[in-house]
Design an enzyme around this catalytic site. Structure first.
Site: not given
Lengths: 305, 305
Positions: A28, A30, A63, A208, A248
């Site tokens: 991932d 961010d 994104n 996702k 995260d």
């Protein structure tokens, strides 16, 4: 910051650290590589360490706004080298739900338009249309909704008209918010909710933790492309041995890992903190950050060439 | 067009027409008095007929954009005379959920701003703020969301920030769409859905069929103001004898009538057509239009002074 915090009970031999078997990495962005404009300390070095070992690395982001080339440029600005074919975005996932020759109303940024055009479809730009004062879109086969700061009532009206006239409704992703420098901003999930409420339809979501993204990431990680489709339910699909998703967010990255047949390494360098633990789905490894996960996998256990 | 089509089995004496007892009228606007810009034939004359008889008439609309004065002007343009105190809007209903002295971020048109100011609150105009480039609203006690063509991502961002900082979330109404000349347009429900999804909160909705509007309309129809509060569930509150809601939508007007303790007269001059019958909640009377309902109530049965 970089230490491995804990592991869940190993799934193999008692006492084994599952991370030592990981050789294919879905990362991932961010909360893992950067947070806002700040590079997460140790992340560039951790990626370089995996590359030196010859591991497969894929960058996975919900994104939709950026094209893969723009993602590669942003990674480079954070001192991470990546190839365009190592980037999987929710726009690319959404584009797999489009057939060549279709006409698609795009509510979204350059990433969505490029991906839909790349699928061989004709792009009708909802924002440009709305700015030109058009209140009714041409007949479209699908509407793809991705995040854009240009979303407004006129764009929503065009999307409603197209879906009402029979277009399929597709969302790149459904994150309710995303982090920005001074807090949180409305995510694409909010824009999709407006279109869903107006149209009375449910969008097919690509990113996702949904299926289209799982299919793309499995392929990028070298899993057999056919015969083992990702499921749309919450059950795990056939696992890819040695493959892990580092993220995260348990509710997107963790659920995604389970659905795509990947192990899940949770990092605490993004929205999830130690006080949020335990989380579901249960991670295979929890670490402070990507450097910690990589240390756990590569460090003393497997040697570092 | 103006004939009474049918009645449900009477609730009183066998064979009785319930309409003959109606002397207090809550009239929906769109689909009852007008449809788009067109006056529904016979509606102005029907209202005049009720007034000649001395019946109480209240105009009830979920459209939050107009002030009561603007609604009176629009009614006049359709040849219907009304006083400002005979108009109940979803903005007025939303304003009953605001306390004097509060600071309120308003996402909406003049009707919402006027109603919130009329409640003694300080209005912070989200659209004006967003246009000025402000990304973060001052601390607010509440956010009120009403329909506005100026809704955009910057406005949504302000609403998210305010609710995230603790403001209550209030919606004037939650209609998913509303009819326009060439089809349908996104309703306030779509804007509210975006804010709800971004914030993770549920809005308190004021307009039909919800409680705040029921309290206002009961008061306007002369029901005891206290001691018989409207319920927020689907059960009927204490009925107001002789009071009826005339509307074109069973899911808003009909449900509202049941909750506010009014009879329900369904007209087929709006979104509901004869092919949609039967509907729930079951109307007390179904007629082609308002003229038909009034004829049923006033016509041969009760005399027409």
């Amino acid at each position: 910051m970089a230490g491995r915090l804990s592991t869940t009970p190993p799934t193999g031999v008692a006492g084994e650290n599952p991370a030592v078997r990981w050789r294919a990495w879905a990362l991932d962005l961010d909360g893992v590589i950067w947070r806002g404009r700040r590079t997460i300390p140790g992340a560039p070095e951790a990626v370089a360490r995996l590359r030196r070992r010859g591991d497969r690395v894929v960058f996975v982001t919900n994104n939709s706004a950026r094209t893969p080339v723009q993602v590669v440029e942003t990674l480079a600005a954070h001192r991470v080298t990546a190839g365009v074919d190592e980037v999987v975005t929710s726009s690319l996932a959404a584009a797999t739900l489009i057939r060549p020759g279709e006409t698609v109303l795009v509510v979204g940024g350059p990433g969505v338009r490029a991906a839909v055009a790349g699928a061989g479809a004709e792009v009708v730009d909802a924002v440009a249309l709305a700015r030109a004062g058009t209140r009714r879109a041409p007949t479209c086969d699908a509407v793809v909704v991705g995040i854009t700061p240009d979303f407004d009532y006129a764009v929503l009206t065009l999307a409603l008209g197209a879906v009402d006239a029979g277009a399929r409704l597709i969302a790149t992703n459904d994150d309710p918010t995303f982090p920005v420098a001074d807090g949180i901003a409305p995510g694409n999930g909010a824009l999709v909710a407006a279109v869903e409420r107006a149209t009375g339809r449910r969008a097919v979501v690509a990113g996702k933790p949904h299926e289209a993204m799982a299919v793309l990431v499995r392929a990028a990680l070298g899993a057999p492309p056919a015969g083992e489709p990702a499921t749309s339910g919450s059950e795990a699909t056939t696992p890819i041995p040695g493959a892990v998703m580092v993220g995260d967010r348990p509710d997107t990255d963790g659920l995604f890992a389970r659905r795509a047949g990947l192990a899940f390494a949770l990092v605490l360098s993004g929205v999830t903190t130690a006080s949020d633990l335990p989380v579901e789905p249960q991670p295979d490894v929890v670490a402070a950050d990507l450097a910690g996960v990589v240390e756990s996998a590569v460090g003393d256990h497997a040697g570092d060439p």
